[in-house]
Motif scaffolding. Sequence first.
Motif, PDB file in Angstrom:
ATOM      1  N   ILE A 122       9.836  -3.989   4.080  1.00 23.13           N
ATOM      2  CA  ILE A 122       8.580  -4.328   4.385  1.00 23.13           C
ATOM      3  C   ILE A 122       7.967  -5.415   5.056  1.00 23.13           C
ATOM      4  O   ILE A 122       8.411  -6.217   5.087  1.00 23.13           O
ATOM      5  CB  ILE A 122       7.135  -3.951   3.467  1.00 23.13           C
ATOM      6  N   HIS A 142       4.572  -7.891   6.736  1.00 21.44           N
ATOM      7  CA  HIS A 142       3.603  -7.008   6.793  1.00 21.44           C
ATOM      8  C   HIS A 142       2.920  -8.080   8.328  1.00 21.44           C
ATOM      9  O   HIS A 142       3.829  -9.811   7.952  1.00 21.44           O
ATOM     10  CB  HIS A 142       3.341  -8.681   5.984  1.00 21.44           C
ATOM     11  N   GLN A 159      -0.008  -1.807  16.566  1.00 25.73           N
ATOM     12  CA  GLN A 159      -0.636  -1.293  15.794  1.00 25.73           C
ATOM     13  C   GLN A 159      -0.500   0.825  17.176  1.00 25.73           C
ATOM     14  O   GLN A 159       0.194   1.695  16.782  1.00 25.73           O
ATOM     15  CB  GLN A 159      -1.628  -1.316  15.450  1.00 25.73           C
ATOM     16  N   THR A 169      -1.416  -5.556   8.664  1.00 27.42           N
ATOM     17  CA  THR A 169      -1.135  -4.355   9.490  1.00 27.42           C
ATOM     18  C   THR A 169       0.140  -5.371   8.688  1.00 27.42           C
ATOM     19  O   THR A 169       1.749  -5.390   8.657  1.00 27.42           O
ATOM     20  CB  THR A 169      -0.443  -4.719  10.561  1.00 27.42           C
ATOM     21  N   SER A 170       1.208  -3.967   7.963  1.00 32.31           N
ATOM     22  CA  SER A 170       2.504  -3.762   6.989  1.00 32.31           C
ATOM     23  C   SER A 170       2.837  -2.382   7.629  1.00 32.31           C
ATOM     24  O   SER A 170       2.738  -1.479   7.777  1.00 32.31           O
ATOM     25  CB  SER A 170       1.838  -3.116   5.791  1.00 32.31           C
ATOM     26  N   HIS A 206       5.697  -0.229   7.163  1.00 28.07           N
ATOM     27  CA  HIS A 206       7.225  -0.511   5.936  1.00 28.07           C
ATOM     28  C   HIS A 206       8.548   1.190   6.542  1.00 28.07           C
ATOM     29  O   HIS A 206       8.251   1.623   8.295  1.00 28.07           O
ATOM     30  CB  HIS A 206       6.736   1.446   5.836  1.00 28.07           C
ATOM     31  N   ASP A 252       6.144   4.173   8.377  1.00 24.88           N
ATOM     32  CA  ASP A 252       4.702   4.109   8.017  1.00 24.88           C
ATOM     33  C   ASP A 252       3.736   2.852   8.650  1.00 24.88           C
ATOM     34  O   ASP A 252       4.845   1.951   8.338  1.00 24.88           O
ATOM     35  CB  ASP A 252       4.274   4.392   6.748  1.00 24.88           C
ATOM     36  N   ILE A 253       2.685   2.943   8.407  1.00 27.78           N
ATOM     37  CA  ILE A 253       1.934   1.275   8.479  1.00 27.78           C
ATOM     38  C   ILE A 253       0.709   1.498   8.212  1.00 27.78           C
ATOM     39  O   ILE A 253       0.718   2.593   8.021  1.00 27.78           O
ATOM     40  CB  ILE A 253       2.103   1.769  10.654  1.00 27.78           C
ATOM     41  N   TYR A 254       0.648   0.985   7.881  1.00 33.67           N
ATOM     42  CA  TYR A 254      -0.377   0.665   6.372  1.00 33.67           C
ATOM     43  C   TYR A 254      -2.080  -0.473   7.204  1.00 33.67           C
ATOM     44  O   TYR A 254      -0.995  -1.665   7.448  1.00 33.67           O
ATOM     45  CB  TYR A 254      -0.726   0.652   5.292  1.00 33.67           C
ATOM     46  N   TYR A 255      -3.100  -1.096   6.725  1.00 32.94           N
ATOM     47  CA  TYR A 255      -4.249  -2.029   7.445  1.00 32.94           C
ATOM     48  C   TYR A 255      -4.770  -2.329   6.135  1.00 32.94           C
ATOM     49  O   TYR A 255      -5.436  -1.240   5.641  1.00 32.94           O
ATOM     50  CB  TYR A 255      -4.185  -1.350   8.605  1.00 32.94           C
ATOM     51  N   SER A 256      -4.993  -3.651   6.154  1.00 35.42           N
ATOM     52  CA  SER A 256      -5.610  -3.796   4.993  1.00 35.42           C
ATOM     53  C   SER A 256      -6.495  -5.689   5.284  1.00 35.42           C
ATOM     54  O   SER A 256      -5.699  -6.059   6.354  1.00 35.42           O
ATOM     55  CB  SER A 256      -4.962  -3.952   4.152  1.00 35.42           C
TER      56      SER A 256
END
Length: 201
Positions: A4, A6, A157, A180-181, A183, A191-195
């Motif tokens: 991962i 970040h 992104q 913005t993470s 994987h 995949d992409i994640y945001y927090s």
Amino acid sequence: MSSIVHLVRHGKVHNPGRVLYGRMPGYHLSERGRAMAEATARSFEGHDVTFLAHSPLERTAETARPIARVTGCEPEAWDDIIEAGNRFEGLRVNAWNSQLWNPVRWPLLRDPSIPSWGEPYEEIAARMLAAAKRAAKIAEGHEAILVSHELPIVMVQRSVAGQPLPHNPARRKCALASVTSLHYCDGEILDIYYSEPAQNV
């Protein structure tokens, strides 16, 4: 093997002149920006982070410091995750007295799709994606953190989502000190994640 990466945007910057500071040296985190960096750093407690890098600019180095304390990683400075180049650096561009009203600067606004006033979107995306992939390889089987800037992260992104790189800046989803993470598995983004760990700071 999965990993991962970040992508962390730096915290709020002290900018009393309200200029577009871009790659200009001497711009540091404000008191709130330092608090944001601390909050985001705490969000990585318990994570398996084995690599940390930041852009060469002061604000990302300062954002990386509390992350280094939490993760135990010695941060590196990477040139290829620096802020986007912009020919309007040093100017006021967002206030009512924006210096972009001066007709002498209008030729630089001729093509927002490149954009004509700065580093091409495609080049930003390419260097950022290459850096993220390199970080994923370095931290293979673990996690890596790259502390960068709003537009470079937005380019990642949009690239991952298959969206056009030209966009309306008002619709960006990349808050200060956000994460913005990406994987990765076998070198490819799954995949992409945001927090936003610092949203309440």
